[in-house]
Design a protein around this motif. Structure first.
Motif, PDB file in Angstrom:
ATOM      1  N   ASP A 267      67.284  88.407  53.749  1.00 25.67           N
ATOM      2  CA  ASP A 267      67.962  89.634  53.321  1.00 25.67           C
ATOM      3  C   ASP A 267      68.841  89.422  52.086  1.00 25.67           C
ATOM      4  O   ASP A 267      69.638  90.279  51.722  1.00 25.67           O
ATOM      5  N   GLY A 268      68.689  88.257  51.446  1.00 26.61           N
ATOM      6  CA  GLY A 268      69.467  87.961  50.253  1.00 26.61           C
ATOM      7  C   GLY A 268      70.806  87.320  50.544  1.00 26.61           C
ATOM      8  O   GLY A 268      71.453  86.793  49.635  1.00 26.61           O
ATOM      9  N   HIS A 269      71.234  87.349  51.804  1.00 22.48           N
ATOM     10  CA  HIS A 269      72.473  86.711  52.221  1.00 22.48           C
ATOM     11  C   HIS A 269      72.220  85.592  53.222  1.00 22.48           C
ATOM     12  O   HIS A 269      72.952  84.607  53.264  1.00 22.48           O
ATOM     13  N   SER A 270      71.174  85.770  54.033  1.00 20.94           N
ATOM     14  CA  SER A 270      70.928  84.835  55.120  1.00 20.94           C
ATOM     15  C   SER A 270      69.482  84.969  55.574  1.00 20.94           C
ATOM     16  O   SER A 270      68.746  85.843  55.112  1.00 20.94           O
ATOM     17  N   VAL A 271      69.091  84.083  56.493  1.00 19.08           N
ATOM     18  CA  VAL A 271      67.824  84.220  57.198  1.00 19.08           C
ATOM     19  C   VAL A 271      68.147  84.914  58.520  1.00 19.08           C
ATOM     20  O   VAL A 271      68.960  84.424  59.304  1.00 19.08           O
ATOM     21  N   VAL A 272      67.534  86.073  58.753  1.00 20.48           N
ATOM     22  CA  VAL A 272      67.875  86.896  59.909  1.00 20.48           C
ATOM     23  C   VAL A 272      66.631  87.178  60.741  1.00 20.48           C
ATOM     24  O   VAL A 272      65.591  87.575  60.195  1.00 20.48           O
ATOM     25  N   PHE A 273      66.761  86.979  62.050  1.00 20.08           N
ATOM     26  CA  PHE A 273      65.692  87.366  62.977  1.00 20.08           C
ATOM     27  C   PHE A 273      66.099  88.659  63.669  1.00 20.08           C
ATOM     28  O   PHE A 273      67.175  88.751  64.264  1.00 20.08           O
TER      29      PHE A 273
ATOM     30  N   PHE B 197      71.073  91.485  73.086  1.00 22.42           N
ATOM     31  CA  PHE B 197      70.794  90.742  71.853  1.00 22.42           C
ATOM     32  C   PHE B 197      70.370  91.691  70.735  1.00 22.42           C
ATOM     33  O   PHE B 197      69.541  92.572  70.922  1.00 22.42           O
ATOM     34  N   HIS B 198      70.948  91.470  69.553  1.00 27.55           N
ATOM     35  CA  HIS B 198      70.632  92.300  68.392  1.00 27.55           C
ATOM     36  C   HIS B 198      69.927  91.517  67.284  1.00 27.55           C
ATOM     37  O   HIS B 198      68.890  91.933  66.783  1.00 27.55           O
ATOM     38  N   SER B 199      70.494  90.363  66.899  1.00 27.74           N
ATOM     39  CA  SER B 199      69.931  89.618  65.770  1.00 27.74           C
ATOM     40  C   SER B 199      70.390  88.167  65.797  1.00 27.74           C
ATOM     41  O   SER B 199      71.358  87.811  66.484  1.00 27.74           O
ATOM     42  N   LEU B 200      69.678  87.352  65.048  1.00 27.10           N
ATOM     43  CA  LEU B 200      69.994  85.931  64.909  1.00 27.10           C
ATOM     44  C   LEU B 200      70.133  85.623  63.428  1.00 27.10           C
ATOM     45  O   LEU B 200      69.298  86.051  62.621  1.00 27.10           O
ATOM     46  N   HIS B 201      71.182  84.882  63.063  1.00 30.07           N
ATOM     47  CA  HIS B 201      71.450  84.563  61.666  1.00 30.07           C
ATOM     48  C   HIS B 201      71.529  83.048  61.476  1.00 30.07           C
ATOM     49  O   HIS B 201      72.095  82.350  62.329  1.00 30.07           O
ATOM     50  N   ILE B 202      70.989  82.568  60.361  1.00 32.15           N
ATOM     51  CA  ILE B 202      71.028  81.142  60.062  1.00 32.15           C
ATOM     52  C   ILE B 202      71.872  80.916  58.803  1.00 32.15           C
ATOM     53  O   ILE B 202      71.569  81.450  57.727  1.00 32.15           O
TER      54      ILE B 202
ATOM     55  N   LEU C 153      73.839  83.903  67.318  1.00 33.52           N
ATOM     56  CA  LEU C 153      73.205  84.969  68.075  1.00 33.52           C
ATOM     57  C   LEU C 153      74.216  86.104  68.210  1.00 33.52           C
ATOM     58  O   LEU C 153      75.337  85.880  68.688  1.00 33.52           O
ATOM     59  N   ILE C 154      73.839  87.290  67.792  1.00 34.71           N
ATOM     60  CA  ILE C 154      74.742  88.435  67.839  1.00 34.71           C
ATOM     61  C   ILE C 154      74.209  89.456  68.838  1.00 34.71           C
ATOM     62  O   ILE C 154      73.031  89.840  68.793  1.00 34.71           O
ATOM     63  N   GLY C 155      75.086  89.894  69.743  1.00 34.98           N
ATOM     64  CA  GLY C 155      74.721  90.927  70.710  1.00 34.98           C
ATOM     65  C   GLY C 155      75.776  92.012  70.745  1.00 34.98           C
ATOM     66  O   GLY C 155      76.929  91.786  70.379  1.00 34.98           O
TER      67      GLY C 155
ATOM     68  N   GLY D  14      79.334  86.870  69.603  1.00 35.99           N
ATOM     69  CA  GLY D  14      78.669  85.949  68.691  1.00 35.99           C
ATOM     70  C   GLY D  14      78.598  84.572  69.326  1.00 35.99           C
ATOM     71  O   GLY D  14      79.624  84.017  69.719  1.00 35.99           O
ATOM     72  N   ILE D  15      77.399  84.047  69.477  1.00 38.77           N
ATOM     73  CA  ILE D  15      77.213  82.699  70.017  1.00 38.77           C
ATOM     74  C   ILE D  15      76.830  81.786  68.860  1.00 38.77           C
ATOM     75  O   ILE D  15      75.778  81.966  68.239  1.00 38.77           O
ATOM     76  N   ALA D  16      77.703  80.846  68.540  1.00 39.01           N
ATOM     77  CA  ALA D  16      77.489  79.940  67.413  1.00 39.01           C
ATOM     78  C   ALA D  16      76.978  78.600  67.912  1.00 39.01           C
ATOM     79  O   ALA D  16      77.573  77.997  68.817  1.00 39.01           O
ATOM     80  N   ILE D  17      75.876  78.138  67.335  1.00 36.37           N
ATOM     81  CA  ILE D  17      75.270  76.859  67.711  1.00 36.37           C
ATOM     82  C   ILE D  17      75.089  76.037  66.440  1.00 36.37           C
ATOM     83  O   ILE D  17      74.388  76.455  65.508  1.00 36.37           O
TER      84      ILE D  17
END
Length: 353
Positions: free
Chosen positions: A101-107, A148-153, A178-180, A201-204
């Motif tokens: 998305d130009g800012h991150s890799v998003v699932f 669960f809504h989306s995952l960001h890297i 992981l964002i929910g 937000g679950i940060a791994i």
């Protein structure tokens, strides 16, 4: 620092003036063009984190907030809370698409998008309907159920930085989030994203190893399909539950989104044990670009916000650091959480706990 007459003008002041000038130009042309604010913020320069709060008045919390994220977690300041429960993510696997998305890799999961007008998703929904079950997040410090809504890297261009959260000043090469959203109180992510107890937000953390975690392999196997902004690729049968380690040790605190508008509605859960990612997978991430194929701009990496002040927040953990006394049973020691701790950043501080 620059000199004009007898006055000193800092470069940050010049940057602020330039940024305000750009904003005025956008407003003046507001009747002719529809401004997409997501296009304007970045992770560096005059549209970087230091200026998010003035780039858009609606993002004032980015500059003025008192419960901002990410933070630098100091083990010596953690409060052990024995009432913190295990985190539960159900077993449902999800189909969706991975996007640059130009800012991150998003699932994005197809389940979240099935009732929206996303053409890319609608073309996939009919064939994936049997797998389009919700993934729920419960337990831990949460009083509600989250969907669960989306995952960001987030990742760095070199191995020495990349994660958003830090442990005693140590930064990992990457971080998955992981964002929910709170589905007990709110009908959608859009509704929850500005409301109290709205998001989790679950940060791994990501740690470089010779072999990666299976779910990381799924997420990184098609990165060559999303090199440029706006490109998307289908991901099937992703298990979010398998992103969590077997041990349920974590740190939790009340914070914010780490991107504009920085709303302070996130319960953060920082997992104690990192996921494995290979050197080759990190390199594939670093090959991604911020811009589209015609104007690639800069690499996508280094997409992390600097750490924010903790202020008066309590940072809780279910990790019991203090070693328990030896059992009265000869030859046995009482179990201790200390031997399960994964991060040993500041050894002097660690031994003093």
């Amino acid at each position: 620092m620059m000199m004009i007459g007898n006055q000193k003008i800092s470069m940050i002041s010049i940057s602020s003036i330039m940024l305000r000038f750009i904003i005025i130009l956008i407003i003046l042309h507001g009747t002719a063009i529809k401004c997409d604010w997501n296009f304007w913020w970045t992770y560096d320069g005059i549209s970087g984190p230091e200026f998010w709060g003035i780039l858009n008045p609606d993002w004032f919390l980015c500059s003025k907030g008192h419960r901002q994220s990410p933070i630098d977690i100091k083990p010596g300041l953690l409060l052990y809370d024995p009432n913190l429960k295990s985190i539960f993510i159900n077993k449902n696997k999800v189909n969706g698409y991975l996007e640059n998305d130009g800012h991150s890799v998003v699932f994005h999961s197809h389940y979240q998008q099935q009732n929206q007008s996303d053409t890319f998703n609608q073309q996939q929904n009919h064939q994936n309907s049997n797998l389009m079950l919700p993934v729920t997040i419960n337990g831990g410090p949460l009083s509600y159920s989250y969907l669960f809504h989306s995952l960001h890297i987030h990742f760095g261009l070199v191995d020495s930085y990349g994660s958003e959260h830090l442990i005693s000043g140590f930064q990992f090469p990457g971080e998955i989030q992981l964002i929910g959203y709170n589905s007990d109180l709110y009908d959608s992510y859009a509704d929850a994203s500005t409301k109290p107890n709205g998001l989790v937000g679950i940060a791994i953390f990501l740690k470089q190893e010779t072999k990666s975690s299976p779910e990381i392999e799924i997420l990184t196997s098609q990165l060559n399909q999303i090199v440029y902004r706006g490109q998307k690729t289908i991901i099937k049968s992703l298990s979010l539950r398998d992103l969590l380690p077997d041990d349920q040790n974590y740190i939790t605190y009340d914070g914010s989104l780490t991107t504009p508008s920085c709303d302070e509605i996130v319960t953060w859960i920082v997992i104690n044990k990192p996921l494995s990612i290979t050197k080759e997978q990190l390199q594939a991430l670093r090959f991604l670009m911020q811009g589209d194929i015609d104007v690639p701009k800069a690499p996508l990496g280094n997409n992390f916000r600097p750490t924010q002040s903790i202020n008066d927040r309590v940072i809780r953990t279910n990790i019991e650091f203090k070693q328990q006394q030896q059992s009265t049973t000869k030859g046995k020691n009482c179990p201790t959480m200390k031997q399960n701790v994964q991060y040993e950043i500041n050894q002097k501080l660690w031994n003093a706990i």
